[in-house]
Design a protein around this motif. Structure first.
Motif, short mmCIF file in Angstrom:
data_model
loop_
_atom_site.label_atom_id
_atom_site.label_comp_id
_atom_site.label_asym_id
_atom_site.label_seq_id
_atom_site.Cartn_x
_atom_site.Cartn_y
_atom_site.Cartn_z
N VAL A 42 -4.58 7.35 -23.00
CA VAL A 42 -5.58 6.90 -24.90
C VAL A 42 -7.01 7.61 -23.94
CG1 VAL A 42 -6.53 6.06 -25.91
CG2 VAL A 42 -4.26 5.01 -25.40
N VAL A 88 -6.07 9.97 -14.52
CA VAL A 88 -4.63 11.38 -14.80
C VAL A 88 -3.69 10.50 -13.09
CG1 VAL A 88 -4.04 13.48 -14.49
CG2 VAL A 88 -6.18 12.21 -15.57
N HIS A 91 -1.62 7.40 -14.01
CA HIS A 91 -0.96 7.83 -15.23
C HIS A 91 0.57 8.19 -14.75
CE1 HIS A 91 -0.26 8.00 -19.79
NE2 HIS A 91 1.28 8.52 -19.44
N ALA A 92 -0.12 9.89 -14.19
CA ALA A 92 0.94 10.82 -13.33
C ALA A 92 2.12 9.88 -12.43
CB ALA A 92 0.14 11.79 -12.43
N GLY A 95 3.35 7.45 -14.08
CA GLY A 95 4.82 7.70 -15.36
C GLY A 95 5.87 8.57 -14.42
N ILE A 96 5.89 9.23 -13.13
CA ILE A 96 7.16 9.10 -12.40
C ILE A 96 8.26 7.88 -12.39
CG2 ILE A 96 7.81 10.11 -10.32
CD1 ILE A 96 5.13 11.63 -9.59
N MET B 34 8.57 12.40 -23.63
CA MET B 34 7.76 12.26 -23.07
C MET B 34 8.03 12.37 -21.63
SD MET B 34 5.45 11.42 -25.14
CE MET B 34 4.36 9.76 -24.38
N ARG B 35 9.09 12.02 -21.62
CA ARG B 35 9.99 12.21 -20.02
C ARG B 35 9.48 13.70 -19.98
NH1 ARG B 35 9.53 7.48 -22.03
NH2 ARG B 35 10.04 6.13 -21.39
N GLY B 91 0.29 13.49 -25.20
CA GLY B 91 -0.54 12.21 -25.55
C GLY B 91 -0.27 12.38 -27.00
N THR B 97 2.64 6.22 -30.50
CA THR B 97 2.84 5.07 -30.67
C THR B 97 2.37 3.47 -30.57
OG1 THR B 97 4.70 6.19 -29.39
CG2 THR B 97 5.08 3.91 -28.71
#
Ligand code: HEM
Lengths: 145, 140
Positions: A42, A88, A91-92, A95-96, B34-35, B91, B97
């Motif tokens: 966010v 970032v 989050h990256a 995310g992986i 998203m992925r 984003g 969501t």
């Protein structure tokens, strides 16, 4: 919390620790990794909004752009840059990890070691990164130029 | 339907008579997006941060001439355009969501999402417009 009444399961839940053989999600590192993923996502989205608008000033005039970009060059802004890079990068990496949990057959089994791994990678990148930016910030602040 | 038409029992939710066409796969595609976008953003965004904040003199070297120099190359134009669209949609969809999760009243949810969609359209449209109409000689 040692009560053995019918409420004890709820109390352990609210106390936030992973009882019941690690089957509780609430309070588990896995939950916090999701909270951090959400907060960083966010925050980065908000910055994206500001950043597209400041860059759009190149369409107004070279001077308008240069004047506004000057605010990013104040030495104290290295702290902001560090916050952005840290957010970032987390989050990256996370995310992986989320993608590995979703698509790799052993992903769920290794979700916790993967969390420690991405946190280690985060530190390995952020420590020299912070050092570099902070030294530069201090040099600009006190070196005068 | 008048009261007298009321059936004696309600269909089971998954009974075959229920029209399947009413179901949509939007959330599945959004999950997949998203992925996929996340995977590309790893390179685009981390590369962007590395170049802009750490290489050479970091932000200190950024000004109009620097931007003009970069956007003279189709490679960086394409990089920035892809990053703009993917980050905006990724984003924005992520924030959708978050709003769905926390808004308690339908009205609040509706207006927060409208605000989100407007800001997504503004960012992506303004960014795309600037990339396509950039003029290095605007100051002359
Ligand atoms: C750098 C590479 C990135 C990767 C690998 C990545 C990965 C992901 C993934 C996999 C999700 C889905 C999580 C889930 O469904 O549980 C997600 C959610 C999200 N991302 Fe990213 N992302 C990246 C960059 C960004 C950027 C640049 C932004 C902001 C513009 C962003 C904002 C968000 C938001 C707001 C969410 C929703 C969080 C939630 O629902 O809790 N991400 N990201």
């Amino acid at each position: 919390m040692a009560s053995t009444t019918a409420h004890s399961a709820g109390a352990a839940d609210r106390a936030g620790n992973a009882r019941l053989g690690g089957t509780l999600y609430r309070g588990d590192p896995g939950m916090w990794s999701w909270v951090a993923h959400r907060i960083t996502g966010v925050l980065v989205f908000f910055f994206l909004f500001v950043h597209v608008l400041d860059t759009a000033l190149v369409r107004v005039s070279p001077n308008a752009y240069d004047v506004v970009i000057e605010t990013y060059k104040h030495p104290v802004m290295v702290l902001f840059e560090l916050g952005l890079v840290g957010a970032v990068l987390y989050h990256a990496l996370n995310g992986i990890r989320v993608m590995l949990v979703d698509f790799w057959s052993k992903g769920t089994k290794y979700q916790k070691p993967m969390l420690w791994t991405i946190l280690a990678i985060w530190l390995v990148v952020m420590i020299p990164g912070s050092y570099y930016l902070l030294v530069k910030g201090f040099a600009d602040l006190f070196g005068g130029s | 339907m008048s009261v007298t038409d009321a059936p004696f029992s309600v269909d089971k939710p998954r009974s075959p008579q229920r029209p399947a066409a009413r179901r949509s796969n939007f959330e599945l595609y959004s999950w997949l997006f998203m992925r996929l976008s996340g995977l590309l953003l790893v390179f685009l965004v981390l590369g962007h941060l590395l170049i802009m904040l750490f290489l050479d003199d970091g932000v200190q070297r950024i000004n109009f001439a620097f931007v003009a120099g970069r956007w003279a190359s189709p490679f960086w134009q394409f990089w920035d355009l892809t990053m703009l669209w993917l980050a905006g949609l990724h984003g924005g969809n992520g924030l959708r969501t978050v709003i769905n999760d926390y808004a308690r009243k339908d009205q609040t949810r509706f207006w927060l999402k409208m605000l989100l969609y407007v800001s997504m359209i503004v960012t992506i449209a303004v960014g795309t417009f600037v990339l396509f109409t950039f003029d290095p000689n605007i100051g002359n």
